[in-house]
Enzyme design. Structure first.
Site, mmCIF file in Angstrom:
data_model
loop_
_atom_site.group_PDB
_atom_site.id
_atom_site.type_symbol
_atom_site.label_atom_id
_atom_site.label_comp_id
_atom_site.label_asym_id
_atom_site.label_seq_id
_atom_site.Cartn_x
_atom_site.Cartn_y
_atom_site.Cartn_z
ATOM 1 C CG PHE A 218 56.339 8.325 51.836
ATOM 2 C CD1 PHE A 218 56.212 9.442 51.022
ATOM 3 C CD2 PHE A 218 57.262 7.359 51.478
ATOM 4 C CE1 PHE A 218 56.980 9.598 49.891
ATOM 5 C CE2 PHE A 218 58.051 7.500 50.351
ATOM 6 C CZ PHE A 218 57.911 8.619 49.551
ATOM 7 C CB ILE A 220 58.325 15.009 50.149
ATOM 8 C CG1 ILE A 220 58.610 13.594 49.639
ATOM 9 C CG2 ILE A 220 59.325 16.015 49.569
ATOM 10 C CD1 ILE A 220 59.981 13.046 50.007
ATOM 11 N NE ARG A 227 61.700 22.173 44.589
ATOM 12 C CZ ARG A 227 62.407 23.044 45.304
ATOM 13 N NH1 ARG A 227 63.627 22.725 45.704
ATOM 14 N NH2 ARG A 227 61.905 24.229 45.619
ATOM 15 C CB SER A 231 59.457 9.187 42.274
ATOM 16 O OG SER A 231 58.140 9.429 41.857
ATOM 17 C CD GLU A 253 49.893 2.230 59.413
ATOM 18 O OE1 GLU A 253 49.176 2.611 60.358
ATOM 19 O OE2 GLU A 253 51.118 2.032 59.523
ATOM 20 N NE ARG A 265 51.462 9.920 38.427
ATOM 21 C CZ ARG A 265 51.461 11.239 38.306
ATOM 22 N NH1 ARG A 265 52.595 11.895 38.362
ATOM 23 N NH2 ARG A 265 50.334 11.898 38.146
#
Length: 394
Positions: A218, A220, A227, A231, A253, A265
């Site tokens: 994962f 970004i 920004r 999420s 993982e 969150r």
């Protein structure tokens, strides 16, 4: 001459020498990698060069790669750092040194670059006046395969212990976030679904083949972090799986603490929106049967679900919070505690409890329980590094 041969004069940190860039119509945004040991070795040191600087740049739309290594001096019979990087990039796809040629190539590629088909879109959202979309894609799609081949080096540079996925295995899902107006890729996640065997009774009774869905990687990309994109990507994936009957459990993982925070969150917000906070029974300890039923309903793994329940009890200022947590800590660490006297046991449990409570309070302070999505404000890359304090061992 003797001074010139000192190792320290020919050694540089590979993390400092490697400069990454994403290029758009407004110029280049430069940033440094977090890790370089998968490419340059565990010491993250490069020997044999003076004043070494390695530029590894990508077009922010097509991710067409460009590399240029510069240095003042290079020793004889030294490994070529440029070649080391090329081993982790798509073969015969990288433009070397010729920046003008690179720009011409990626601008031409942009002319035919398109977003995935609308039927693959699983979520849309807006941020700062711009529209974004998340797509579920497969490596069997040639344009996606090409894009992923170019992007995947970022997993090595920002995700600890990451490795390239098997691109020949079409079971992998690639969830990609795009800025719709510019077609820029904001980030992506790789995920895999496994057959999940629970027990013989449930297997025989079920009409579908239960699967466990796991987010593996994962990321970004750095220019787009802080920004809320992390999420949105996470929620897009989870919401899709919640609507998929065959998926009965959602896992991650080896997440690092920052991703666990993002997950906490958003999972807390999701449970709040669903009205789950009001359903927690006022009992001590909470029955395992109830926990199992709710875990199954929300497709959460045990560790994550128990932590969420404990955080909710703390948020509600429940008188059961303290004993609920201590009971879990005692059961988890029973073998360690068994040979201790009562006073030591109480002291160890209190210390561990306080660590858990402090960490929960840190997370809860960042969550606004409203009927809206919440903001992430940290690096969302999954990193196989340290575990949360809430898994405290005595």
């Amino acid at each position: 001459m003797a001074v010139d041969l000192k190792p320290e004069n020919w050694t540089v940190s590979s993390t400092e020498a490697l400069k990454l860039s994403l290029v758009d119509d407004n110029g280049a945004i430069q940033f440094r990698p977090t890790f370089t040991y998968p490419i340059f070795g565990d010491s993250e040191q490069i020997f044999g060069y003076q004043n070494l600087s390695i530029c590894l740049a990508f077009d922010s739309v097509t991710f067409k790669p460009f590399i240029n290594a510069k240095y003042d001096k290079m020793m004889d019979d030294i490994d070529d750092v440029q070649e080391k990087l090329l081993n982790f990039l798509p073969e015969e796809d990288v433009v070397i040194k010729d920046e003008v040629r690179w720009v011409d190539k990626f601008q031409k590629e942009r002319e035919s670059f398109t977003l995935p088909d609308d039927e693959l879109k699983i979520a849309e959202y807006s941020s700062d006046g711009e529209q974004y979309a998340v797509y579920q894609t497969k490596l069997s799609d040639d344009p996606i395969r090409k894009l992923h081949k170019r992007m995947q080096i970022f997993t090595l540079l920002f995700i600890e212990s990451a490795s390239y996925i098997d691109e020949e295995d079409n079971s992998w899902d690639i969830f990609i976030s795009f800025k719709k107006s510019t077609k820029q890729c904001i980030g992506y996640a790789t995920a895999y679904k496994y057959w999940r065997y629970i027990n013989g009774t449930q297997f025989d009774a079920s009409e579908i083949l239960a699967k466990r869905a796991k987010i593996s990687q994962f990321i970004i990309f750095p220019p787009y972090q802080s920004r809320n994109h992390g999420s949105h990507l996470y929620n897009a994936v989870v919401n899709l799986w919640l609507k998929t009957p065959e998926i009965t459990e959602i896992t991650i993982e080896d997440p690092n603490e920052s991703f666990d925070d993002l997950r906490d969150r958003n999972d807390l917000q999701r449970l709040y929106t669903a009205g789950f906070f009001k359903t927690i029974p006022d009992e001590l300890p909470i029955s395992k049967k109830w926990l199992e039923e709710k875990m199954s309903e929300y497709k959460l793994e045990r560790r994550q679900f128990v932590r969420l329940v404990e955080m909710i009890l703390l948020h509600k200022k429940s008188s059961n919070f303290r004993l609920q947590v201590k009971n879990r800590l005692y059961e988890k660490n029973y073998e360690v505690l068994a040979n201790m006297d009562d006073s030591t046991i109480k002291d160890k449990l209190q210390t561990a409890f306080q660590l858990v409570k402090d960490d929960y309070e840190r997370i809860l302070q960042t969550v606004k329980f409203e009927k809206r999505e919440i903001v992430d404000d940290f690096n969302t890359n999954i990193v196989k590094k340290q575990k949360l304090k809430t898994e405290t061992k005595l």
